[in-house]
Design a protein around this motif. Structure first.
Motif, PDB file in Angstrom:
ATOM      1  N   ALA A 198     -10.349  10.109   9.040  1.00  0.00           N
ATOM      2  CA  ALA A 198     -11.289  10.824   8.342  1.00  0.00           C
ATOM      3  C   ALA A 198     -11.798  10.085   7.831  1.00  0.00           C
ATOM      4  CB  ALA A 198     -11.866  12.126   7.531  1.00  0.00           C
ATOM      5  N   SER A 222      -4.100   5.938   5.475  1.00  0.00           N
ATOM      6  CA  SER A 222      -4.170   6.760   6.856  1.00  0.00           C
ATOM      7  C   SER A 222      -2.803   8.241   6.299  1.00  0.00           C
ATOM      8  CB  SER A 222      -3.105   5.857   8.059  1.00  0.00           C
ATOM      9  OG  SER A 222      -4.207   4.609   7.946  1.00  0.00           O
ATOM     10  N   THR A 252       5.525   2.693  -2.801  1.00  0.00           N
ATOM     11  CA  THR A 252       4.238   2.759  -3.846  1.00  0.00           C
ATOM     12  C   THR A 252       3.793   3.741  -3.910  1.00  0.00           C
ATOM     13  OG1 THR A 252       4.942  -0.162  -3.717  1.00  0.00           O
ATOM     14  CG2 THR A 252       3.053   0.646  -5.413  1.00  0.00           C
ATOM     15  N   LYS A 303      -4.502  -1.278  -6.226  1.00  0.00           N
ATOM     16  CA  LYS A 303      -4.832  -1.068  -4.501  1.00  0.00           C
ATOM     17  C   LYS A 303      -5.613   0.073  -4.601  1.00  0.00           C
ATOM     18  CE  LYS A 303       0.192  -1.122  -3.885  1.00  0.00           C
ATOM     19  NZ  LYS A 303       0.022  -1.582  -2.835  1.00  0.00           N
TER      20      LYS A 303
END
Ligand code: NAP
Length: 498
Positions: free
Chosen positions: A62, A190, A211, A295
């Motif tokens: 999504a 994902s 991580t 990130k």
């Protein structure tokens, strides 16, 4: 097909060759049509259009940007069923766009772009493809994006594994996961979407985390049909909702540079961990030790609760190797599995390295980008006239919708393509000095920013630790700079009609 195209034994001639039919390539094609330019061809390597939203079919796939924003501004969809639409709905949306704006007839399917060479004497790009068909265009637009080449980790012994192995972007739907023991490698955007879905089916799920990502609850809910009706009846209402959402998402960018707000966001995420994970050891294992935003910040309300399941094992000791029927970790433990699923992401900063693009004076793009990929506004590269990148270097985002960036780029590219297609301009080539000062400017903003200084390593950075992916600013600033190409930034030669 446009009249100027001629088929001459696997050779097509056209004004504009677009590579890719995802959001970027499709958007470019639609806007060309709207501008009255019909003479273009879209090359698509697959048998269908849709890019990312065609390829990624893993369970739970999504959008992680609200759908009201993750769509074209000129084709707002009143029928989104949820705040964050699932893959099938986004893919259907793109299909509808292709039909409505009649761009399907321009797409050549099953044509894999392998390279392009610029012919300065004719001001054309000669595009080569895997099956030998040649396309000649006055301009070349890359809509290939950066998240389409799956990255497979090099795990020692994986070739001896006798079970099933696949990547999240190449999901094997024929493989029945029911009652299987499954290893999932990676805990990125994902994986956190498919792990909750497959955990319900599998016998055992070993989740290998290298991580931990920062994860915030996903404010996702069904959009009631009454609201969908209102959006259909009063499109202005949807435009207002979209505008409000845009500014809300834009505000997230402030937190990236404001450490106090960043700390607040970290506290909220830690509370999310405390409230949803029972085992203190698991809580500690999923708590990142780097600054939030370093990130990509992920959104999920069902990932942490999945880690409470008795059939799910979070493994943090690192994958040391693979045997015939197991994955072995750094601590010597052996985890017996029937399948390995990679949620290990994509080749990003090296995504364009394989493109055999040769510009003026035989200069290869790989050579121009030997020290890292860079472009002017992420769109044009000096020495490569009439070549335009959509979602090129430093135009990715962590805080808002990339479709907004794509549309800004399309506007800009269109302002260059119009005179090229009318033959008023032969070639446009960005000045090296303009490209250099633009990149110096954005790198000066990026050097101390959270992506580099936040204490993590991510695919935003290239092998030299330089951020080649993120646009360091508000998206409205990017929009302002890309409304129209400034002729002074380019070396321009006159076309034949001049
Ligand atoms: P990703 O975010 O890059 O995550 C890859 C994961 O695999 C990370 O946890 C990484 O760990 C791990 N990994 C990579 N190599 C490994 C190795 N050799 N051994 C062990 N672990 C390894 O990839 P992704 O989840 O496919 O997402 C990629 C991007 O796609 C996202 O950031 C996002 O932009 C986009 N995406 C968007 C959506 C959306 O909803 N719009 C959904 C999915 C993906 P480290 O962190 O330690 O490197």
């Amino acid at each position: 097909m446009a009249q100027r195209q001629t088929r001459d034994q696997r050779r097509y001639q056209t004004s504009v060759v677009i590579v890719g039919s995802g959001f970027a390539g499709l958007g470019m094609a639609i806007r060309l049509k709207q501008a009255g330019i019909d003479d273009f061809i879209v090359l698509e390597k697959s048998a269908d259009l849709g890019g990312t939203w065609r390829d990624n079919t893993y369970p739970g796939c999504a959008c992680d940007v609200p759908s009201l924003m993750y769509s074209f501004s000129f084709e707002q969809n009143p029928s989104w069923s949820r705040m964050f639409a699932e893959q099938g709905e986004i893919s259907d949306y793109l299909q509808r766009c292709a039909d409505k704006y009649r761009v399907r007839e321009h797409i050549h399917y099953g044509v894999r772009f392998t390279g392009a060479e610029y012919d300065e004497s004719a001001n054309t790009w000669r595009v080569s493809t895997a099956d030998g068909t040649e396309y000649v265009g006055r301009a070349l637009v890359s809509g290939v994006g950066a998240l389409h080449i799956p990255s497979y980790p090099e795990l020692p012994g994986v070739e001896t594994f006798e079970g099933e192995v696949f990547h999240s972007a190449e999901w094997n739907h024929d493989f029945d996961l029911a009652d299987k023991r499954v290893a999932v490698i990676g805990t990125g955007a994902s994986a956190i979407q498919f792990v909750p879905r497959i955990a319900e089916q599998v016998a055992r799920l070993h989740l290998f985390q290298r991580t931990p990502p920062w994860i915030q609850p996903k404010p996702d809910w069904p959009i009631p049909s009454s609201w969908q009706r209102r959006f259909r009846r009063t499109p202005m209402l949807q435009r207002i909702a979209r505008a409000a959402l845009y500014w809300l998402l834009e505000a997230r960018y402030v937190a990236v540079f404001n450490r106090r707000l960043g700390k607040l966001a970290e506290r909220m995420s830690k509370r999310h961990i405390r409230e949803t994970i029972k085992d203190p050891k698991v809580r500690a294992a999923v708590t990142p030790d780097y600054a939030i935003g370093c990130k990509r910040i992920l959104l999920s309300s069902d990932y942490y609760p999945t880690l409470n399941r008795s059939n799910v094992d979070l493994v943090t000791s690192g994958v040391a190797g693979v045997r015939r029927r197991s994955v072995v970790t750094g601590d010597g433990a052996e985890h017996p599995v029937d399948a390995i699923i990679y949620g290990t992401g994509f080749h990003v900063t090296d995504a364009f390295a394989h493109l055999g693009i040769v510009g003026r004076d035989g200069r290869k793009l790989q050579d121009a980008w030997r020290n890292g990929m860079e472009a002017y506004l992420g769109i044009t590269v000096s020495g490569f006239p009439n070549l335009f990148f959509l979602l090129g270097p430093n135009t990715g985002l962590g805080h808002n919708s990339v479709v907004f960036m794509i549309e800004s780029q399309i506007n800009y590219v269109l302002s260059c393509l119009r005179p090229i297609c009318r033959d008023e301009v032969g070639q446009v080539d960005v000045r090296q000095s303009v490209q250099d000062s633009f990149n110096a400017e954005i790198q000066s903003k990026l050097t101390d920013a959270v992506w580099s200084a936040g204490g993590c390593r991510s695919w935003y950075l290239d092998e030299n630790g330089i951020n080649r992916t993120i646009w360091p600013g508000f998206t409205w600033k990017y929009w302002l700079r890309t409304r129209k190409a400034n002729p002074a930034d380019y070396e321009i030669t006159a076309g034949e009609s001049r």
